[in-house]
Scaffold this active site. Structure first.
Site, PDB file in Angstrom:
ATOM      1  N   CYS A  41      16.365  -6.775   0.267  1.00  0.00           N
ATOM      2  CA  CYS A  41      16.495  -7.974   1.107  1.00  0.00           C
ATOM      3  C   CYS A  41      17.831  -8.650   0.885  1.00  0.00           C
ATOM      4  O   CYS A  41      18.233  -9.505   1.658  1.00  0.00           O
ATOM      5  CB  CYS A  41      15.370  -8.940   0.811  1.00  0.00           C
ATOM      6  SG  CYS A  41      15.441  -9.507  -0.876  1.00  0.00           S
TER       7      CYS A  41
ATOM      8  N   GLU B 203       0.826  -1.211   0.000  1.00  0.00           N
ATOM      9  CA  GLU B 203       0.000   0.000   0.000  1.00  0.00           C
ATOM     10  C   GLU B 203       0.862   1.264   0.000  1.00  0.00           C
ATOM     11  O   GLU B 203       0.355   2.368  -0.143  1.00  0.00           O
ATOM     12  CB  GLU B 203      -0.976  -0.013   1.180  1.00  0.00           C
ATOM     13  CG  GLU B 203      -0.349  -0.033   2.572  1.00  0.00           C
ATOM     14  CD  GLU B 203       0.006  -1.439   3.078  1.00  0.00           C
ATOM     15  OE1 GLU B 203       0.503  -2.264   2.278  1.00  0.00           O
ATOM     16  OE2 GLU B 203      -0.180  -1.699   4.285  1.00  0.00           O
TER      17      GLU B 203
HETATM   18  P1  NAD Z   1       5.868  -5.981   5.328  1.00  0.00           P
HETATM   19  O1  NAD Z   1       6.017  -7.332   5.900  1.00  0.00           O
HETATM   20  O2  NAD Z   1       5.554  -4.861   6.242  1.00  0.00           O
HETATM   21  O3  NAD Z   1       4.706  -5.969   4.212  1.00  0.00           O
HETATM   22  C1  NAD Z   1       4.645  -6.926   3.177  1.00  0.00           C
HETATM   23  C2  NAD Z   1       3.194  -7.113   2.760  1.00  0.00           C
HETATM   24  O4  NAD Z   1       2.460  -7.616   3.872  1.00  0.00           O
HETATM   25  C3  NAD Z   1       2.507  -5.830   2.325  1.00  0.00           C
HETATM   26  O5  NAD Z   1       1.726  -6.087   1.193  1.00  0.00           O
HETATM   27  C4  NAD Z   1       1.669  -5.451   3.525  1.00  0.00           C
HETATM   28  O6  NAD Z   1       0.481  -4.782   3.180  1.00  0.00           O
HETATM   29  C5  NAD Z   1       1.346  -6.784   4.168  1.00  0.00           C
HETATM   30  N1  NAD Z   1       1.207  -6.684   5.618  1.00  0.00           N
HETATM   31  C6  NAD Z   1       1.912  -5.865   6.458  1.00  0.00           C
HETATM   32  N2  NAD Z   1       1.508  -6.053   7.738  1.00  0.00           N
HETATM   33  C7  NAD Z   1       0.547  -7.003   7.706  1.00  0.00           C
HETATM   34  C8  NAD Z   1      -0.236  -7.628   8.728  1.00  0.00           C
HETATM   35  N3  NAD Z   1      -0.111  -7.315  10.015  1.00  0.00           N
HETATM   36  N4  NAD Z   1      -1.131  -8.564   8.348  1.00  0.00           N
HETATM   37  C9  NAD Z   1      -1.258  -8.907   7.047  1.00  0.00           C
HETATM   38  N5  NAD Z   1      -0.550  -8.334   6.044  1.00  0.00           N
HETATM   39  C10 NAD Z   1       0.358  -7.408   6.370  1.00  0.00           C
HETATM   40  O7  NAD Z   1       7.212  -5.696   4.496  1.00  0.00           O
HETATM   41  P2  NAD Z   1       7.678  -4.336   3.808  1.00  0.00           P
HETATM   42  O8  NAD Z   1       8.063  -3.358   4.864  1.00  0.00           O
HETATM   43  O9  NAD Z   1       6.708  -3.919   2.771  1.00  0.00           O
HETATM   44  O10 NAD Z   1       8.976  -4.846   3.040  1.00  0.00           O
HETATM   45  C11 NAD Z   1      10.257  -4.902   3.602  1.00  0.00           C
HETATM   46  C12 NAD Z   1      10.557  -6.285   4.138  1.00  0.00           C
HETATM   47  O11 NAD Z   1      10.447  -7.246   3.079  1.00  0.00           O
HETATM   48  C13 NAD Z   1      11.986  -6.428   4.650  1.00  0.00           C
HETATM   49  O12 NAD Z   1      11.969  -7.194   5.818  1.00  0.00           O
HETATM   50  C14 NAD Z   1      12.705  -7.168   3.527  1.00  0.00           C
HETATM   51  O13 NAD Z   1      13.837  -7.904   3.922  1.00  0.00           O
HETATM   52  C15 NAD Z   1      11.618  -8.058   3.041  1.00  0.00           C
HETATM   53  N6  NAD Z   1      11.878  -8.503   1.680  1.00  0.00           N
HETATM   54  C16 NAD Z   1      12.288  -9.796   1.522  1.00  0.00           C
HETATM   55  C17 NAD Z   1      12.592 -10.248   0.251  1.00  0.00           C
HETATM   56  C18 NAD Z   1      13.055 -11.651   0.046  1.00  0.00           C
HETATM   57  O14 NAD Z   1      13.143 -12.054  -1.093  1.00  0.00           O
HETATM   58  N7  NAD Z   1      13.354 -12.421   1.089  1.00  0.00           N
HETATM   59  C19 NAD Z   1      12.458  -9.396  -0.861  1.00  0.00           C
HETATM   60  C20 NAD Z   1      12.016  -8.093  -0.647  1.00  0.00           C
HETATM   61  C21 NAD Z   1      11.728  -7.670   0.633  1.00  0.00           C
END
Ligand code: NAD
Length: 498
Positions: A280, A175
């Site tokens: 990541c 979002e």
């Molecule tokens: P996030 O976990 O906050 O959000 C990811 C998704 O989950 C979003 O679409 C969000 O709307 C949803 N979300 C968030 N909180 C939620 C909840 N309580 N319940 C249900 N859905 C929820 O992650 P972010 O801040 O958008 O991204 C950064 C993170 O992603 C970092 O930790 C990074 O390391 C990780 N990441 C990992 C990879 C990988 O390949 N391992 C790649 C890119 C990013």
């Protein structure tokens, strides 16, 4: 102000009862709003995906490949527009956005070979006049939930293999930077993708929880932080779904005493500070073997950091842009404070950094922390900002132990001229993606991406051959056509070739 809605059944859908601001991180101004889908809107998307499934599943893979090919061409043609949206909402430098988009396009290119990827296996005469084959069948309606830091690449990692294999999809992008995936979905329609095959719903926990619990969703691909990945994995599995959930990371690079230090420093600059460390696979810990290596490494990094250019992502002469939100900037600064309080040396301090003309942007200057130890919060947790921690160790064995003991296991790298050491490292280290003098060993589109330990939950990796496994299930058919007139006797023993 523009409100970004959803894309369902090949058309824009508003559902703007609940909205949230989308910020331009370079200016700190809300530039748009995003609609947060209600349960009913997500259910509408699922229903449309389900209705589209039978025809899409039966569309010849070669036809699906043609759509993939046209989509690839459209993504190339519209890359400037897509990258402008990424930079506007994420903040990364335009050239970096182009790199991310290109890696996403490579997944589309790989899936242009889907007829070959879906070819099954055939065995003639597994028994008398009995033939057997196995094939990979699409699952049905699947979901994708993606993070803010790669608003084009990660949705393409998940959505493209899923639909190319014959599934229909509901994708929920972050979002915080929702615009570019909506544009990509529109381009997919232009490429010939039938309505309902790729649906995009914007939203928050309400949308995610609907996807996690709806019985029509067969599988979920998730990428994001580890606490949410774990929640998605547990809840999705408890609801009978196949789940692959990638989480956070803390990627270490070992710098050996025999390394080509100038090349290692050049590599670390991009890997630690590119995209403001919001990757990541970013290197966030440099493990220097020996004090002499550490002293030389820190001195060279300090020299290079003095010339690093930080500013708005719209200016390609900048090396990195702002962080995603004000809250995240404050969190990153909090990690630097805590490391200092716990005894680390702040060799280069990015706190209190402002860019003239962009005083309200979410900037943190590049930061170098020396003498970081494993007990520090800044070492244990993922910072996800432009902060490189230097940990000093006495031997390669100690460096490897440090990496193995860390809860995350996404990527790692070793800088060395010693082939034997490098081979030992790649063979034994408990991390999923390993670089040897390569700081960001992100697998190319025809391999698969997957971390180990608490960086990934569930079987299979993302994209590449693993994605075909994940988004299909095997069916094995055994057939027999008895020759005319042959009468058989009942067989009570378990059938075998004895
Ligand atoms: P996030 O976990 O906050 O959000 C990811 C998704 O989950 C979003 O679409 C969000 O709307 C949803 N979300 C968030 N909180 C939620 C909840 N309580 N319940 C249900 N859905 C929820 O992650 P972010 O801040 O958008 O991204 C950064 C993170 O992603 C970092 O930790 C990074 O390391 C990780 N990441 C990992 C990879 C990988 O390949 N391992 C790649 C890119 C990013």
């Amino acid at each position: 102000m523009t409100v970004i809605g959803h894309w369902i059944n090949g058309a824009a859908v508003a559902d703007t009862a609940r909205t949230q601001d989308v910020f331009n991180p370079a200016t700190g101004q809300a530039s748009r709003q995003v609609a947060l889908a209600s349960r009913a809107t997500v259910e509408q998307a699922i229903a449309n995906a389900q209705a589209a499934f039978p025809a899409w599943r039966n569309t010849p893979p070669a036809k699906r490949a043609q759509i993939m090919f046209r989509l690839k061409q459209l993504l190339d043609q519209h890359s400037d527009e897509i990258c402008a949206l990424i930079t506007d909402e994420h903040g990364k430098v335009l050239n970096d956005a182009a790199g991310e988009l290109q890696r996403g396009i490579e997944v589309v290119e790989y899936m242009c070979g889907v007829p070959d990827l879906l070819k099954g296996e055939h065995s003639k005469n597994v028994g008398p006049a009995i033939d057997s084959w196995s094939e990979r069948q699409a699952l049905g309606v699947v979901a994708g939930i993606t993070p803010f830091n790669f608003p084009a690449m990660v949705p393409l990692w998940i959505a493209i293999p899923a639909i190319a294999c014959g599934n229909t999809m509901v994708l929920k992008p972050s979002e915080r930077d929702p615009s570019c995936m909506l544009l990509i979905a529109q381009l997919a329609k232009q490429a010939g993708l039938p309505d309902g095959v790729l649906n995009v719903v914007n939203g928050d926990k309400e949308a995610v929880d609907t996807l996690l619990t709806d019985a029509r969703i067969q599988a979920i691909g998730f990428v994001g932080s580890t606490p949410i990945a774990e929640y998605i994995y547990a809840t999705g599995c408890a609801n009978g779904k196949r789940v692959k959930a990638l989480g956070g990371a803390k990627n270490h690079a070992i710098v050996m005493p025999d390394a080509d230090l100038d090349n290692a420093v050049t590599a670390l600059m991009g890997a630690a500070y590119g995209s403001g460390g919001e990757r990541c696979m970013a290197i966030s810990v440099a493990v220097a073997v020996g004090d002499a290596t550490a002293d030389a490494l820190v001195a060279k990094l300090k020299e290079r950091l003095a010339t690093l250019k930080v500013g708005p992502g719209t200016d390609n002469s900048n090396d990195m842009g702002p962080l995603i939100t004000r809250q995240h900037r404050d969190k990153v600064i909090g990690y630097i404070d805590s490391a200092e309080q716990q005894g680390a040396t702040v060799a280069v301090d990015g706190r209190g950094f402002t860019v003239p003309g962009f005083e309200n942007g979410y900037f943190v200057g590049a930061t170098l922390l020396d003498r970081v130890t494993p007990d520090m919060k800044a070492y244990k947790e993922e910072i996800f900002g432009p902060v490189l921690c230097v940990v000093r160790v006495g031997s390669m064995a100690e460096a490897m132990q440090l990496i193995d003991d860390h809860e995350y296991g996404n990527g790692t790298c070793i800088f060395t001229r010693d082939g034997e050491a490098a081979r030992y490292f790649s063979d034994n280290i408990k991390v999923g993606m390993v670089g040897i003098n390569v700081p960001l060993p992100v697998p190319v589109a025809y391999h698969s991406f997957c971390g180990w330990k608490r960086s990934a939950f569930g079987d299979n990796g993302m994209y590449g051959p693993d994605s075909v496994n994940f988004f299909t299930r095997r069916k094995t058919v055994t057939q027999r056509w008895p020759a005319g007139g042959v009468r058989e006797t009942a067989q009570f023993n378990f059938p075998s070739n004895q």
